[in-house]
Design a protein around this motif. Structure first.
Motif, PDB file in Angstrom:
ATOM      1  N   ARG A 113      58.733  35.484  59.170  1.00  0.00           N
ATOM      2  CA  ARG A 113      58.577  36.591  60.027  1.00  0.00           C
ATOM      3  C   ARG A 113      57.257  37.320  59.969  1.00  0.00           C
ATOM      4  O   ARG A 113      56.625  37.377  60.786  1.00  0.00           O
ATOM      5  CB  ARG A 113      59.728  37.740  59.752  1.00  0.00           C
ATOM      6  CG  ARG A 113      59.658  38.840  60.792  1.00  0.00           C
ATOM      7  CD  ARG A 113      60.730  39.908  60.486  1.00  0.00           C
ATOM      8  NE  ARG A 113      60.000  40.688  59.484  1.00  0.00           N
ATOM      9  CZ  ARG A 113      59.129  41.610  59.311  1.00  0.00           C
ATOM     10  NH1 ARG A 113      58.548  41.806  60.387  1.00  0.00           N
ATOM     11  NH2 ARG A 113      58.646  41.879  58.120  1.00  0.00           N
ATOM     12  N   GLN A 117      54.542  36.716  62.512  1.00  0.00           N
ATOM     13  CA  GLN A 117      53.780  37.829  63.234  1.00  0.00           C
ATOM     14  C   GLN A 117      52.141  37.826  63.204  1.00  0.00           C
ATOM     15  O   GLN A 117      51.569  38.440  64.110  1.00  0.00           O
ATOM     16  CB  GLN A 117      54.408  39.360  62.594  1.00  0.00           C
ATOM     17  CG  GLN A 117      55.977  39.516  63.101  1.00  0.00           C
ATOM     18  CD  GLN A 117      56.548  40.661  62.580  1.00  0.00           C
ATOM     19  OE1 GLN A 117      56.212  41.181  61.503  1.00  0.00           O
ATOM     20  NE2 GLN A 117      57.288  41.560  63.194  1.00  0.00           N
ATOM     21  N   ASN A 209      56.142  32.617  66.894  1.00  0.00           N
ATOM     22  CA  ASN A 209      57.740  32.773  67.534  1.00  0.00           C
ATOM     23  C   ASN A 209      58.284  33.021  66.439  1.00  0.00           C
ATOM     24  O   ASN A 209      59.040  32.364  65.755  1.00  0.00           O
ATOM     25  CB  ASN A 209      57.908  31.428  68.142  1.00  0.00           C
ATOM     26  CG  ASN A 209      59.166  31.553  69.035  1.00  0.00           C
ATOM     27  OD1 ASN A 209      60.051  32.392  68.960  1.00  0.00           O
ATOM     28  ND2 ASN A 209      59.183  30.861  70.131  1.00  0.00           N
ATOM     29  N   VAL A 210      58.709  34.199  66.093  1.00  0.00           N
ATOM     30  CA  VAL A 210      59.713  34.929  65.150  1.00  0.00           C
ATOM     31  C   VAL A 210      60.996  34.422  65.330  1.00  0.00           C
ATOM     32  O   VAL A 210      61.627  34.088  64.211  1.00  0.00           O
ATOM     33  CB  VAL A 210      59.549  36.369  65.113  1.00  0.00           C
ATOM     34  CG1 VAL A 210      60.369  36.889  64.016  1.00  0.00           C
ATOM     35  CG2 VAL A 210      58.140  36.981  64.663  1.00  0.00           C
ATOM     36  N   LYS A 211      61.565  34.508  66.550  1.00  0.00           N
ATOM     37  CA  LYS A 211      62.640  34.081  66.616  1.00  0.00           C
ATOM     38  C   LYS A 211      63.065  32.552  66.209  1.00  0.00           C
ATOM     39  O   LYS A 211      63.993  31.896  65.603  1.00  0.00           O
ATOM     40  CB  LYS A 211      63.196  34.184  67.943  1.00  0.00           C
ATOM     41  CG  LYS A 211      64.847  33.904  68.259  1.00  0.00           C
ATOM     42  CD  LYS A 211      65.118  34.168  69.861  1.00  0.00           C
ATOM     43  CE  LYS A 211      66.493  33.760  70.242  1.00  0.00           C
ATOM     44  NZ  LYS A 211      66.787  33.959  71.663  1.00  0.00           N
ATOM     45  N   ASP A 212      62.142  31.611  66.712  1.00  0.00           N
ATOM     46  CA  ASP A 212      62.364  30.050  66.372  1.00  0.00           C
ATOM     47  C   ASP A 212      61.998  29.826  64.863  1.00  0.00           C
ATOM     48  O   ASP A 212      62.836  29.087  64.545  1.00  0.00           O
ATOM     49  CB  ASP A 212      61.305  29.455  67.156  1.00  0.00           C
ATOM     50  CG  ASP A 212      61.534  29.077  68.606  1.00  0.00           C
ATOM     51  OD1 ASP A 212      62.796  29.558  69.052  1.00  0.00           O
ATOM     52  OD2 ASP A 212      60.927  28.588  69.321  1.00  0.00           O
ATOM     53  N   ALA A 214      62.857  31.732  62.386  1.00  0.00           N
ATOM     54  CA  ALA A 214      64.100  32.129  61.741  1.00  0.00           C
ATOM     55  C   ALA A 214      65.189  31.297  61.846  1.00  0.00           C
ATOM     56  O   ALA A 214      66.042  30.882  61.100  1.00  0.00           O
ATOM     57  CB  ALA A 214      64.565  33.448  62.389  1.00  0.00           C
ATOM     58  N   SER A 215      65.095  30.661  63.103  1.00  0.00           N
ATOM     59  CA  SER A 215      66.286  29.531  63.566  1.00  0.00           C
ATOM     60  C   SER A 215      66.313  28.466  62.875  1.00  0.00           C
ATOM     61  O   SER A 215      67.047  27.965  62.124  1.00  0.00           O
ATOM     62  CB  SER A 215      66.447  29.469  65.144  1.00  0.00           C
ATOM     63  OG  SER A 215      67.442  28.327  65.389  1.00  0.00           O
ATOM     64  N   ARG A 218      66.868  28.876  58.999  1.00  0.00           N
ATOM     65  CA  ARG A 218      68.341  28.993  58.719  1.00  0.00           C
ATOM     66  C   ARG A 218      68.851  27.390  58.704  1.00  0.00           C
ATOM     67  O   ARG A 218      69.855  27.078  57.919  1.00  0.00           O
ATOM     68  CB  ARG A 218      69.304  29.742  59.662  1.00  0.00           C
ATOM     69  CG  ARG A 218      68.820  31.383  59.613  1.00  0.00           C
ATOM     70  CD  ARG A 218      69.592  32.014  60.818  1.00  0.00           C
ATOM     71  NE  ARG A 218      69.456  33.388  60.546  1.00  0.00           N
ATOM     72  CZ  ARG A 218      69.891  34.425  59.792  1.00  0.00           C
ATOM     73  NH1 ARG A 218      70.991  33.869  58.895  1.00  0.00           N
ATOM     74  NH2 ARG A 218      69.724  35.729  59.503  1.00  0.00           N
TER      75      ARG A 218
END
Length: 239
Positions: A113, A117, A209-212, A214-215, A218
């Motif tokens: 993250r 950012q 792309n913070v969301k990608d 993290a995905s 995981r």
């Protein structure tokens, strides 16, 4: 030390001597590092008996660094010592591996993250270089090199985020999960899956792309533990 040739990869003989001029602490550290690496790489298999006298003779050291190295390995959960009886490589503890994965996931989600950012490619230039080396190792099927570069890849992200010391914390308790990964690594498609995740993690960081990010983290860190039942069936004596 008794061997388990059906599972253990042969040790590299060039690592089997400690610098005789090294101080006690240094000799103990070298011995710990070598034995730990052999345990993680399954050259010393779970359940394998360890003789202090044979270790001392094999590495050309006294009993003192052997004792110190084994104490540290026991603290890390990689050996079990039974007083007045025996010392052996510990069986793989799945619960311990799950705890370590939880801790590592929490940290690496924050690291990616932070890096995403910032979206600064210069901060992950070393990681890019490691990924290229890992691609070459995958092409040649060099599992040992691929595994070591996997560790280097993640370490480089900790360094890029300015929290390299946290990798030391994770590393110290990763013996069980690392052995699971080394049992999973030769499985069909595993190298490609790891490389794909590494590639996508860097892409997400570079594009912010913070969301990608993290995905994919995981997905990546859950891969081996999702295969635990299968690994246990194939290697029941290791658990």
């Amino acid at each position: 030390m008794n061997s388990h040739p059906q599972h253990a990869r042969p040790a590299n003989s060039k690592h089997l001597r400690i610098n005789h001029k090294a101080k006690r602490g240094s000799a103990s550290a070298q011995l710990h590092e070598s034995l730990r690496d052999r345990i993680i790489q399954l050259q010393l298999a779970p359940g394998q008996y360890l003789s202090r006298n044979e270790i001392a003779a094999e590495y050309g050291v006294s009993q003192t660094p052997v004792r110190d190295a084994l104490i540290k390995l026991e603290e890390e959960g990689l050996i079990d010592t039974f007083p007045q009886s025996k010392t052996e490589v510990s069986r793989i503890d799945v619960e311990h591996a799950l705890e370590t994965q939880f801790l590592r996931l929490s940290i690496e989600l924050e690291i990616t993250r932070n890096l995403a950012q910032a979206a600064d490619p210069a901060r992950i230039s070393n990681t890019r270089s490691i990924l290229a080396q890992q691609s070459a190792a995958m092409t040649t099927g060099d599992l040992d090199a691929f595994s070591r570069l996997d560790r280097s890849f993640h370490l480089s992200l900790y360094e890029a985020a300015g929290v390299a010391n946290l990798h030391t914390v994770i590393d110290a308790r990763s013996g069980h999960i690392d052995r699971l990964r080394n049992l999973n690594l030769p499985d069909p498609g595993k190298l490609a899956s790891i490389f794909s995740c590494h590639t996508r993690i860097l892409q997400a960081i570079e594009t912010g792309n913070v969301k990608d990010a993290a995905s994919v983290v995981r997905e990546h860190l859950s891969g081996t533990l999702a295969k635990v039942d299968d690994i246990r069936k194939r290697h029941p004596n290791f658990f």
